[in-house]
Design an enzyme around this catalytic site. Structure first.
Site, mmCIF file in Angstrom:
data_model
loop_
_atom_site.group_PDB
_atom_site.id
_atom_site.type_symbol
_atom_site.label_atom_id
_atom_site.label_comp_id
_atom_site.label_asym_id
_atom_site.label_seq_id
_atom_site.Cartn_x
_atom_site.Cartn_y
_atom_site.Cartn_z
ATOM 1 N N CYS A 1 21.570 23.542 30.091
ATOM 2 C CA CYS A 1 21.235 22.986 28.776
ATOM 3 C C CYS A 1 19.745 22.657 28.723
ATOM 4 O O CYS A 1 19.213 21.959 29.597
ATOM 5 C CB CYS A 1 22.073 21.742 28.499
ATOM 6 S SG CYS A 1 23.858 22.062 28.518
ATOM 7 N N SER B 1 31.585 17.185 26.468
ATOM 8 C CA SER B 1 30.279 17.309 25.810
ATOM 9 C C SER B 1 30.307 18.465 24.814
ATOM 10 O O SER B 1 30.441 19.628 25.204
ATOM 11 C CB SER B 1 29.183 17.548 26.858
ATOM 12 O OG SER B 1 29.079 16.446 27.731
ATOM 13 N N CYS C 1 26.020 -0.934 26.939
ATOM 14 C CA CYS C 1 24.884 -1.580 27.592
ATOM 15 C C CYS C 1 23.606 -1.515 26.768
ATOM 16 O O CYS C 1 22.792 -2.439 26.786
ATOM 17 C CB CYS C 1 24.663 -0.997 28.983
ATOM 18 S SG CYS C 1 24.249 0.763 29.009
ATOM 19 N N CYS D 1 20.179 2.751 37.335
ATOM 20 C CA CYS D 1 20.837 3.186 36.102
ATOM 21 C C CYS D 1 20.875 4.703 36.104
ATOM 22 O O CYS D 1 20.040 5.355 36.748
ATOM 23 C CB CYS D 1 20.054 2.660 34.892
ATOM 24 S SG CYS D 1 20.536 3.342 33.291
ATOM 25 N N ASP D 2 21.822 5.245 35.379
ATOM 26 C CA ASP D 2 21.937 6.694 35.254
ATOM 27 C C ASP D 2 20.666 7.312 34.678
ATOM 28 O O ASP D 2 20.344 8.464 34.965
ATOM 29 C CB ASP D 2 23.138 7.016 34.361
ATOM 30 C CG ASP D 2 23.299 8.495 34.115
ATOM 31 O OD1 ASP D 2 23.205 9.263 35.091
ATOM 32 O OD2 ASP D 2 23.516 8.894 32.958
ATOM 33 N N CYS E 1 20.759 -4.898 18.089
ATOM 34 C CA CYS E 1 20.002 -3.869 18.798
ATOM 35 C C CYS E 1 19.493 -4.328 20.156
ATOM 36 O O CYS E 1 19.612 -3.616 21.146
ATOM 37 C CB CYS E 1 18.830 -3.435 17.915
ATOM 38 S SG CYS E 1 17.709 -2.242 18.664
ATOM 39 N N CYS F 1 17.826 0.749 24.535
ATOM 40 C CA CYS F 1 17.646 1.019 25.965
ATOM 41 C C CYS F 1 16.166 0.996 26.367
ATOM 42 O O CYS F 1 15.321 1.580 25.683
ATOM 43 C CB CYS F 1 18.252 2.377 26.312
ATOM 44 S SG CYS F 1 18.184 2.746 28.083
#
Length: 455
Positions: free
Chosen positions: A30, A133, A289, A310-311, A361, A365
């Site tokens: 992708c 996905s 999160c 974190c990812d 909000c 992130c």
């Protein structure tokens, strides 16, 4: 299996780990998937989680949890490349190490291209929740979700979805929002709702950060091209790739879907952004999160046993250690990780602290906070303009649904209200063209405001 392990002081009763048994390796390429570049972190690796690391992880995960349910979550790369046998071992280990009365929730995120009846039967037997996905109808999905030959993956993904449906597997859709599908929100939503009959949807904005040095290479795709260098993606730079969704585009995407959902699908289709917003309007934890005040309780586990903050921060500066040397929960409560989680709140700019929709909000992130506020302070979220417009747009219907919940009524009651309003607008529409000002009083053209009422 009972153990004598006792979590350290200050450890939360539960937390989340996203385990990557194949690391960044995937059978697709992708274009926007920056995680493909993470292979560079482990040169020479086979990118397969060993049985030793697998058992160490499962054992420590259950030791560390003091909750009635423990989630064992898998992602990639593409985790199904490990084969069914690997996950059968994981299920057996979870049964071995869970405490009496403790439930296990198995989840996996997949591109779906390798799913067959064996996978479907396995997922059903062990009650896996499968995230698939999909980026919308074929022409939108295939824009960036391609294989290593550059061929679209839509047909294979659709077969994967059909396999999950056939075996009655609990499944949801994860859709990334980017430059190709960002201007087609209703086509995307209606495809999921009407063609796939999906009930649970997540929309993830594609924001690919880049510096001037790597932008050209990044625009070509993170999977790289034969004979050309591939940059390692890190959370740095204040530029974005041409595939990235624009802030206002993302806001409009969410608004258009919300306006459709709030009229027709409340209580029938569940959209993560809307569920999280309603929780915040009710004064409850968002459950996601990115919309919480602090973070740090969602770790990423690589195939080697390395743990990252974190990812989205699988990069050297956020490597906390390895579970073969340090217990998972000790890495979770380490000073570095605690600081990482609190930084989300403590680094929020004054401009954001004064924002009327901060409660919904919390700056979103940290990975997207690379702009400067109007008064010159760093740390403004790249998506701020879109999110602010979205949260302001949904304020009144969210207040209504929150009030319904407080009264012990279903939030779906709001659809009755909209039906009455739309009946009134249909009458007004007979007197107003689609390019004229909307009769609702918004000042916008009818086709851009309540045009769906004429359908």
């Amino acid at each position: 299996m009972a153990t004598d392990f006792h979590p350290p002081a200050g450890a939360p009763p539960g937390f989340h780990v996203l385990a990557k048994p194949t690391g960044a390796v995937c059978n697709l390429n992708c274009t926007y998937c920056f995680f493909l570049s993470k292979q560079a972190l482990y040169p020479g690796s086979r990118f397969r989680m060993s049985d030793e690391v697998l058992e160490t992880y499962i054992k420590q995960l259950f030791e560390a949890h003091q909750t009635p349910e423990v989630t064992v979550a898998w992602q990639g790369g593409e985790p199904t490349l490990m084969g069914v046998d690997f996950f059968e071992r994981a299920v057996r280990l979870a049964e071995r190490y869970r405490r009496p009365g403790q439930r296990v929730a198995h989840t996996i995120q997949t591109n779906g291209t390798l799913l067959d009846d064996a996978w479907g039967a396995f997922f059903k037997q062990h009650e896996f929740l499968v995230g698939l996905s999909v980026d919308g109808p074929q022409e939108l999905h295939d824009a960036y979700r391609v294989d290593r030959r550059g061929q679209g993956s839509f047909d294979r993904v659709r077969r994967g979805w059909d396999t999950l449906v056939k075996h009655e597997v609990d499944a949801n859709i994860l859709c990334t929002v980017h430059a190709a599908n960002g201007d087609h929100p209703l086509a995307v939503y209606r495809y999921f709702r009407d063609e796939l009959n999906a009930q649970f949807l997540q929309f993830i904005p594609i924001v690919e950060r880049a510096t001037e040095t790597v932008l050209r290479l990044a625009d070509a795709g993170w999977g790289g091209r034969r004979g050309s260098p591939r940059p390692l993606y890190t959370q740095s730079g204040d530029l974005v790739t041409e595939r990235s969704v624009r802030p206002e585009q993302f806001g409009h995407f969410l608004i258009a879907i919300f306006d459709e959902w709030v009229r027709h699908d409340v209580g029938r289709v569940f959209v993560q952004h809307f569920d999280a917003a309603l929780a915040n309007w009710c004064g409850l934890p968002a459950g996601v999160c990115i919309f919480q005040e602090t973070c740090g309780a969602a770790l990423a586990l690589e195939h080697t046993g390395d743990v990252y903050s974190c990812d989205h921060y699988v990069e050297p500066d956020y490597n906390l250690g390895n579970i073969r040397e340090t217990h998972l929960v000790d890495l979770l409560v380490s000073p570095r990780q605690v600081e990482f989680g609190l930084h989300k709140r403590d680094a929020l700019p004054a401009y954001c602290r004064a924002c009327p929709v901060r409660f919904a909000c919390h700056g979103e992130c940290p990975r997207n906070r690379f702009l400067t506020t109007p008064d010159g302070e760093p740390g403004l979220n790249y998506l701020c303009a879109g999110y602010r417009r979205f949260f302001e747009h949904i304020d009144q219907p969210m207040r209504f649904m929150a009030e319904m919940l407080r009264r012990g009524l279903a939030p779906a009651e709001i659809m009755r209200r909209y039906a009455a309003d739309d009946d009134r607008l249909r009458v007004a529409f007979a007197r107003a063209g689609r390019n004229e000002t909307c009769p609702c009083g918004s000042g916008r053209k009818f086709k851009h405001c309540h045009g769906s009422a004429s359908a």
